[in-house]
Scaffold this active site. Sequence first.
Site, mmCIF file in Angstrom:
data_model
loop_
_atom_site.group_PDB
_atom_site.id
_atom_site.type_symbol
_atom_site.label_atom_id
_atom_site.label_comp_id
_atom_site.label_asym_id
_atom_site.label_seq_id
_atom_site.Cartn_x
_atom_site.Cartn_y
_atom_site.Cartn_z
ATOM 1 N N ASN A 150 0.797 -1.222 0.000
ATOM 2 C CA ASN A 150 0.000 0.000 0.000
ATOM 3 C C ASN A 150 0.834 1.278 0.000
ATOM 4 O O ASN A 150 0.343 2.332 -0.368
ATOM 5 C CB ASN A 150 -0.981 -0.004 1.177
ATOM 6 C CG ASN A 150 -0.329 -0.325 2.492
ATOM 7 O OD1 ASN A 150 0.291 -1.378 2.644
ATOM 8 N ND2 ASN A 150 -0.436 0.569 3.447
ATOM 9 N N GLN A 178 -4.900 -3.722 -2.035
ATOM 10 C CA GLN A 178 -4.439 -2.748 -3.038
ATOM 11 C C GLN A 178 -4.497 -3.316 -4.452
ATOM 12 O O GLN A 178 -4.395 -2.567 -5.420
ATOM 13 C CB GLN A 178 -2.997 -2.308 -2.739
ATOM 14 C CG GLN A 178 -2.854 -1.466 -1.498
ATOM 15 C CD GLN A 178 -3.434 -0.058 -1.644
ATOM 16 O OE1 GLN A 178 -3.476 0.511 -2.724
ATOM 17 N NE2 GLN A 178 -3.888 0.499 -0.539
ATOM 18 N N CYS A 323 -2.701 5.406 7.496
ATOM 19 C CA CYS A 323 -2.869 4.851 8.836
ATOM 20 C C CYS A 323 -1.731 5.248 9.763
ATOM 21 O O CYS A 323 -1.885 5.255 10.968
ATOM 22 C CB CYS A 323 -2.940 3.329 8.762
ATOM 23 S SG CYS A 323 -3.882 2.766 7.369
HETATM 24 C C1 LIG Z 1 -6.590 -0.127 3.194
HETATM 25 C C2 LIG Z 1 -5.873 -1.398 3.444
HETATM 26 C C3 LIG Z 1 -6.321 -2.299 4.421
HETATM 27 C C4 LIG Z 1 -7.462 -1.982 5.347
HETATM 28 O O1 LIG Z 1 -8.711 -1.998 4.695
HETATM 29 P P1 LIG Z 1 -9.951 -1.299 5.424
HETATM 30 O O2 LIG Z 1 -11.118 -1.642 4.553
HETATM 31 O O3 LIG Z 1 -9.656 0.162 5.438
HETATM 32 O O4 LIG Z 1 -10.049 -1.900 6.777
HETATM 33 C C5 LIG Z 1 -5.640 -3.483 4.576
HETATM 34 N N1 LIG Z 1 -4.587 -3.786 3.812
HETATM 35 C C6 LIG Z 1 -4.142 -2.954 2.848
HETATM 36 C C7 LIG Z 1 -2.973 -3.357 2.005
HETATM 37 C C8 LIG Z 1 -4.768 -1.731 2.642
HETATM 38 O O5 LIG Z 1 -4.309 -0.910 1.695
#
Ligand SMILES: *Cc1c(COP(=O)(O)O)cnc(C)c1O
Length: 396
Positions: A150, A178, A323
């Site tokens: 990500n 992603q 995050c």
């Molecule tokens: C955004 C993301 C998550 C979390 O997904 P949510 O739906 O926001 O809980 C987990 N793993 C990756 C690689 C992400 O980019």
Amino acid sequence: MIYADNAATTKMSSLAIDTMVKYMNECYGNPSSLYEVGQRAKDVLEEARGRVAQCLGASIKEIYFTSGGSEADNQAIISAARLGLKKGKKHIVSTAFEHHAVLHTLEKLKKEGFEITLLDVHSDGLVRTDEVAAAIREDTALVTVMYANNEIGTIQPIREIGAVCRQKGVLFHTDAVQAAGHIHINVIDDNIDMLSLSAHKFHGPKGVGVLYAGKGIYLENIINGGAQERGKRAGTENVPGIASAAAALEEACRNIDEYQSRLTPLRDRLIDGLDKIEYSQLNGDRINRLASNVNFCFEGIEGESLLLLLDDKGICASSGSACTSGSLDPSHVLLAIGRPHEVAHGSLRISLGEEATTEDVDYIIKSVTEVVTYLRNMSPFWKDLEAGRRPHLFAK
Ligand SMILES: *Cc1c(COP(=O)(O)O)cnc(C)c1O
């Protein structure tokens, strides 16, 4: 305004919004109710499940809806760990640059006595399949490796890793949040046992995720209560959100080739432009990366100030992942690829959307170049570098 933070979240597509509104209006019944209004909601839910299954090459009974990617990651990993424990297996293989939804779940399992091997991802941001193979032991309960990172967008050799896991009889999970809707995924061809995805990363609604778990794979409940999702995930289903997520996934999957061939040249133009800034370096492999993702480190720059000044110029970007911003720790992903602390603070992630244009890219290049120069001119740290009192970390 240029929204270039699509790895953090995406704008919902018109189709996703229309689908959501339609079912909010028309389909308020509880899918568990036996009267017709309920059964209509149940039909919408199952139709959405079928569509998601088809997008992934899975079968309908292998799809479980969750509240998002994080929940799907948690459930996949905890399920594999609990099953492993029953068989005396207490070892899990993963990588150092997973999303925190994976890493923090693994940390929790470590406190419960599991042994966790976090593989290196090398300076190109890629996991080596032979290193995954070498890390697997007799007591390995699970291998979990993300499909695409990500922060730096690197795409992992998932099919090969899956093949190694199959051969060694170890469960394989991938966080494909992603990747889903951005690159072609087929759970059979890719040798995947469990997979997580999240609708808000492909123009669907926030708060809807999917866990794919192949036929016969044990799942443990994270949310306990009613018998929804074949007893594996309690709670009244978010029918409008789920229908919208399925529509968004279908739309994204239909357009993957077009999306990639449109965005890849824009991404490469952006990389070439930012590469001209002296003492800068691209993070992650140049080829094996998502068509939307550009991530750079600039020596002598602090990520937060860069973002604020870009915001003034109407550019929404991010440093590391959404995050972790707000914390002053350098990105664990950049540390994992071997960036020193000093530069791991100074990263910029630009994740383009399908509407991006050449003009947008050129404006981003111009703005980042201006902001980096401005910040460096104010920085005592940069003056030290320029005066030779500190060594440069990157080549000019
Ligand atoms: C955004 C993301 C998550 C979390 O997904 P949510 O739906 O926001 O809980 C987990 N793993 C990756 C690689 C992400 O980019």
